[in-house]
Design an enzyme around this catalytic site. Sequence first.
Site, mmCIF file in Angstrom:
data_model
loop_
_atom_site.group_PDB
_atom_site.id
_atom_site.type_symbol
_atom_site.label_atom_id
_atom_site.label_comp_id
_atom_site.label_asym_id
_atom_site.label_seq_id
_atom_site.Cartn_x
_atom_site.Cartn_y
_atom_site.Cartn_z
ATOM 1 N N ASP A 1 -19.692 17.489 15.577
ATOM 2 C CA ASP A 1 -20.426 16.246 15.753
ATOM 3 C C ASP A 1 -21.602 16.595 16.660
ATOM 4 O O ASP A 1 -21.595 17.620 17.353
ATOM 5 C CB ASP A 1 -19.553 15.131 16.345
ATOM 6 C CG ASP A 1 -20.183 13.759 16.083
ATOM 7 O OD1 ASP A 1 -21.399 13.697 15.794
ATOM 8 O OD2 ASP A 1 -19.466 12.745 16.175
HETATM 9 C C1 BGC Z 1 -22.050 10.579 15.302
HETATM 10 C C2 BGC Z 1 -21.863 11.166 13.926
HETATM 11 C C3 BGC Z 1 -23.199 11.335 13.271
HETATM 12 C C4 BGC Z 1 -24.078 12.218 14.154
HETATM 13 C C5 BGC Z 1 -25.465 12.453 13.601
HETATM 14 C C6 BGC Z 1 -23.063 11.353 16.128
HETATM 15 O O1 BGC Z 1 -23.371 10.670 17.303
HETATM 16 O O2 BGC Z 1 -20.820 10.522 15.967
HETATM 17 O O3 BGC Z 1 -21.024 10.368 13.154
HETATM 18 O O4 BGC Z 1 -23.050 11.859 11.994
HETATM 19 O O5 BGC Z 1 -24.229 11.591 15.409
HETATM 20 O O6 BGC Z 1 -26.210 11.295 13.624
#
Ligand code: BGC
Length: 737
Positions: free
Chosen positions: A263
Amino acid sequence: MKKLFLVTLLLGSSMGILSAQTPVYLDDAQPIEKRVEDALNRMTLEEKVALCHAQSKFSSAGVPRLGIPELWMSDGPHGVRAEINWNDWGYANWTNDSITAFPALTCLAATWNPEMAAKYGKAIGEEARYRKKDVLLGPGVNIYRTPLNGRNFEYMGEDPYLSSVMCVPYIQELQKNGVAACVKHYALNNQEQWRDHIDVNLSDRALYEIYLPAFKAAVQQGGAWSIMGAYNKIRGQHACHNELTLNKILKEDWKFDGCVITDWGGAHDTYEAAVNGMDIEMGSYTNGLTSESQFTYDDYYLARPYLQMLKEGKVPMSTIDDKASRILRLIFRTAMNRQKPYGSLCTVEHYATAREIGDEGIVLLKNRPLSRKGEPLLPIAADRYRQILVVGDNAVRVLTQGGGSSELKAKETVTPLDGLRALYGNKVRYARGYAADAPMYGQAGKIPQQVADSLRDEAVEMAKQAGLVILVGGLNKNYLQDCEGGDRVDYGLPYGQDELIEALLEVNPNLVLVLLSGNAVEMPWVERVPAIVQGWYLGSMGGQSLADVLGGTVNPSGKLPFSFPVRLTDCGAHAFDALSYPGDGVRQEYKEDILVGYRWYDTRKIPALFPFGHGLSYTTFAYGKPVASARTMAADGSLTITVPVKNEGNMAGKEVVQLYIGDEECSVLRPLKELKHFAKVALAPGEEQTVTFTVTPDDLKFYDEAAKAWVAEPGKFKVYIGASSTDIRGTVRFELK
Ligand code: BGC
């Protein structure tokens, strides 16, 4: 001369004219594993390491020298997100990146229809492909543990079987476009509070029986090409470099051959990321949402520091070869896939898909006549009222905005007010009734009390004149509502909606309440509101789908993918001390263990406000007696359960027939019953169909912690056939030998 030859060769091969000298890795007639091996053999150590981390906010490097392209990623999971700047979270302001917004995944789950999941995956895959994305960050399959989780709307509810069945076709159809699914957030990211560090502790049974099955199905049945590591810790170690969940379970036990992607900002340590199964590091040095600092991608944990450790022999070379192989495999499947289609954007078919999923996912929670002789309020016949008053901020709010990374730049949006106006014309009047601030990640501004009072009073005045009031309320995508980065602070409806509902009921009992949310809410007025509809977040065609259902051109057939508890403390996660939820800031223990959602309410005999699997129709379905093909099942056998279901009303409709199994004699605690199969059947008025389910010993198993294996103990089992988890229409027993 030599160079010129190579250029001609490369050009030729990209046009599909491959000669005998074509390098194996460029030749898509060759098996993918041979291509991976060939590419790997040509690469320097530096080139391999460069694959393992971001080069911009949403891309990672390829191998420029070898003509191996970069990987382009995008959120996910409800539509393809607008373009983000190379090096910060600002939107890039492109003018060609508007898309179709599809209903949120809670709505998809509420269709209980895998065909809808397939259509969803196909349509979003075509849009991702048209937008030249290689990896779509979704779907999300974290389990709904508490109604406070700010991101429940991005997931598929509280049941591991339902979310497993629903995520598989999404992934398969998406990937047919040469776009990888990135299933998230693996694992146990079941709350947003302290999500970047909370250390989740739970039993093996809860892990294997509740929180992992959907990920396993995504990998083994869906064939997902990538998976996203979660922010939180699991048993003391960050999920993005977790020995147990990544090395042991995902890669060793499940034989996952794809890539693990962090993530954004989920990596915390070079050594652990190197040895514990992390492949691509994204988004480091940001809080994942709003702030940004100057940094170079070379400073990522899996960049220069990793290279150095490799060179110094502090981590084995096998780690980089494994990571690079997985990344190459992902590139061959996506960016370098010459067979992939071109995709399409905002087509008539995509809007139709968004509408159809909305139509099937909307859940009719309640529809009672006001008096004994009266008719229910829904569906709303156009000629019944002279004036229809629509109330509510959510009737006009664009709910594809806000909420965090799933927010979308939708090309078209039909709001509920638009949809109802198109259906009922100038009978419709509108009053806002309550207000909320603009969607944003930070704390939203508070609406002054005076403004709130006058909005409510205006709506109440107008309600006196109207034949029918439709209040479109619920939560929204503001911070501390249904939004990433924080949990809801309480279970009730925000923005004074409880008071508004009471005040409207005082002057006009003909109230239809439409709740737009991805979460359950407390309903102190539930007995007095005659009609309640759960309308989720429905994307571009939301207002259209709502009008379809409220107006009765579509007969509602959605069923809840999670339970609505009466009060928060009824919910298993909240029935213990703060260590169970939200934790003490460092650690957390899932004290309700395997009894998540209806498993808790059922087993502990706590009535839910609206149970898992609940959803009404404008027609009624009669269930016949379920019959088992045998009274006993051999350990390697199976049996069938048949049940006739009849549409007894005069409107065509669809019913979700649910099969739960309870283990009546077992050496360990088991939930009263668990969902094991379901079928959605379409029935014309008067039509009867027999639904057949095949039950196998796999449906009877629990995870035996001592044996570290799935076990079915011989003894008596009870099959429950229901229209919801509590509306049981018939049971039948059998014995496992
Ligand atoms: C989120 C993810 C997301 C990523 C990119 C993170 O803060 O938890 O689900 O895909 O950001 O935007």
